[in-house]
Design a protein around this motif. Structure first.
Motif, mmCIF file in Angstrom:
data_model
loop_
_atom_site.group_PDB
_atom_site.id
_atom_site.type_symbol
_atom_site.label_atom_id
_atom_site.label_comp_id
_atom_site.label_asym_id
_atom_site.label_seq_id
_atom_site.Cartn_x
_atom_site.Cartn_y
_atom_site.Cartn_z
ATOM 1 N N VAL A 71 -4.796 9.568 -16.378
ATOM 2 C CA VAL A 71 -4.383 10.739 -15.601
ATOM 3 C C VAL A 71 -3.253 10.369 -14.655
ATOM 4 N N THR A 72 -3.424 9.261 -13.943
ATOM 5 C CA THR A 72 -2.401 8.712 -13.055
ATOM 6 C C THR A 72 -2.383 7.206 -13.266
ATOM 7 N N GLU A 73 -1.582 6.511 -12.505
ATOM 8 C CA GLU A 73 -1.528 5.052 -12.635
ATOM 9 C C GLU A 73 -2.874 4.409 -12.300
ATOM 10 N N LEU B 87 -6.281 25.721 -7.170
ATOM 11 C CA LEU B 87 -6.636 24.537 -6.390
ATOM 12 C C LEU B 87 -7.080 24.897 -4.970
ATOM 13 N N GLU B 88 -7.238 26.196 -4.690
ATOM 14 C CA GLU B 88 -7.736 26.619 -3.379
ATOM 15 C C GLU B 88 -9.127 26.040 -3.119
ATOM 16 N N GLU B 89 -9.935 25.883 -4.179
ATOM 17 C CA GLU B 89 -11.261 25.279 -4.014
ATOM 18 C C GLU B 89 -11.144 23.896 -3.387
ATOM 19 N N ALA B 90 -10.204 23.093 -3.901
ATOM 20 C CA ALA B 90 -10.018 21.748 -3.362
ATOM 21 C C ALA B 90 -9.554 21.798 -1.916
ATOM 22 N N ARG B 91 -8.671 22.740 -1.602
ATOM 23 C CA ARG B 91 -8.180 22.836 -0.232
ATOM 24 C C ARG B 91 -9.302 23.218 0.728
ATOM 25 N N ALA C 151 -5.714 15.989 -5.590
ATOM 26 C CA ALA C 151 -5.442 17.199 -6.368
ATOM 27 C C ALA C 151 -4.024 17.112 -6.903
ATOM 28 N N GLY C 152 -3.800 17.757 -8.058
ATOM 29 C CA GLY C 152 -2.458 17.728 -8.629
ATOM 30 C C GLY C 152 -2.454 18.362 -10.009
ATOM 31 N N THR C 153 -1.527 17.940 -10.854
ATOM 32 C CA THR C 153 -1.444 18.437 -12.223
ATOM 33 C C THR C 153 -1.460 17.258 -13.180
ATOM 34 N N GLY D 26 -3.862 22.113 -13.792
ATOM 35 C CA GLY D 26 -4.229 21.659 -12.453
ATOM 36 C C GLY D 26 -5.556 20.910 -12.477
ATOM 37 N N PHE D 27 -5.721 19.951 -11.573
ATOM 38 C CA PHE D 27 -6.973 19.201 -11.475
ATOM 39 C C PHE D 27 -7.210 18.799 -10.025
#
Length: 354
Positions: free
Chosen positions: A10-12, A57-61, A77-79, A88-89
């Motif tokens: 997903v990311t590094e 992503l309002e849930e995460a916020r 959070a991000g894409t 979005g994730f």
């Protein structure tokens, strides 16, 4: 086809391990962070513009503003680019023990009274943090599936999760639009009159009633998907009528969460938490009510295998966290293993082995 496969990066620092489940709007995967260990990642199914992704992503916020031990923590959070495009994730705490739904099934038909009280106290504590925001944050979809049951060095610790339908109340009316799962919806929500803190309290009361009695309150055998005046014409029987271990004070509190008229109901999670705190103080002074000794059912084959694997891992260097995760699943699946291994699990969460 799932959005992400095992082993996807997903990311590094974040790699997908396995899928945990999915709903209508999102998939949830267990992911491994290179430095922080296991996390859960919610990935939204919907193709969305940048602005729509921000809304999803309002849930995460909202979760990031609460910061309470009984509310699931958000990390990032991000894409992410998936097999079906960019989605979005956000990542959050991974709770190995699973949901309250799983714990309830393990204790079927009814959970021990004081375990139910502890569950409701912790839900109320987490929800109070949301209800005391200005304006209040309303969950709007509290069910056993949305409560995660984990363990730390002090014992059982629940996290209220899945704030996907959560919304800040209108600062003037203190209401939000109606959402949620029909069986746990308050009558005013079914009438589409809006959602308040008292509506969340109704959902918590429904969870408590279900755990104590193995029945839904106000269930007249008809459909639960719409408002029916006849369904709510007669109040539910006290939980003690089905479960003799329930004391009169707990009867009163649970029924007070299920008053049809919102003005008669406990007004917020904070009020419910206060009522439960007073009851606990009285019980501690008088001694716990005697509900009789109930032999727990034998452990399931899966729970027993998980416990055996956890015990084996606990003897290996560097494997205590993994052992604790497996034991957490085992004790939530089996009351018998919970009684046997919960003290050991609590020590493992403190980093102690015997």
């Amino acid at each position: 086809m799932t959005l992400l496969d095992n082993g996807d990066r997903v990311t590094e620092t974040l790699v997908v391990d396995r899928m945990l489940g999915e709903g209508a709007f999102a998939e949830v995967h267990r992911v491994r962070h290179e430095y922080l260990g296991w996390q859960a990642m919610k990935v939204f199914k919907r193709v969305a513009s940048l602005e729509e992704t921000r809304t999803l992503l309002e849930e995460a916020r909202l979760l990031s503003t609460l910061g309470h031990p009984n509310i699931v923590r958000v990390f990032d959070a991000g894409t992410v680019r998936t097999a079906r495009g960019v989605r979005g994730f956000f990542t959050m705490e991974y709770v190995a023990g699973g949901s309250l739904e799983r714990l309830a099934r393990a204790h079927s038909p009814t959970a021990p009274v004081e375990l139910v009280v502890e569950v409701v106290e912790q839900i109320a504590a987490g929800l109070t943090a949301a209800h005391e925001q200005d304006p209040p944050i309303l969950h709007r979809d509290l069910t056993p599936a949305n409560i995660l049951v984990g363990y730390d060095g002090s014992g059982m610790r629940l996290r209220v999760s899945d704030f996907g339908l959560a919304k800040r109340a209108d600062p003037f009316t203190m209401l939000a639009s109606a959402q949620g799962t029909f069986a746990f919806m308050a009558p005013e929500v079914l009438r589409r009159e809006g959602y308040s803190r008292a509506s969340d309290v109704w959902s918590v009361g429904t969870i408590a009633y279900l755990l104590l009695t193995n029945r839904l309150p106000y269930d007249d055998g008809g459909p639960l998907s719409s408002y029916s005046p006849s369904r709510f014409a007669r109040g539910p029987l006290p939980p003690s009528r089905y479960n003799p271990g329930v004391d009169a004070e707990l009867d009163r509190i649970v029924l007070a969460t299920l008053e049809v008229t919102t003005g008669d109901r406990l007004a917020s999670a904070g009020v419910l938490a206060d009522e439960l705190r007073k009851r606990r103080q009285r019980v501690d002074r008088a001694g716990k009510p005697d509900g009789g000794v109930v032999e727990p059912p034998p452990p399931s084959a899966r729970a027993r295998l998980l416990a055996e694997e956890a015990l084996e891992l606990s003897r290996r260097a560097g494997q205590l966290d993994r052992a604790a995760d497996l034991m957490e699943e085992a004790v939530n699946l089996s009351p018998d293993l919970r009684a046997r291994y919960l003290p050991m699990l609590t020590l493992w969460r403190r980093g102690v082995t015997l």
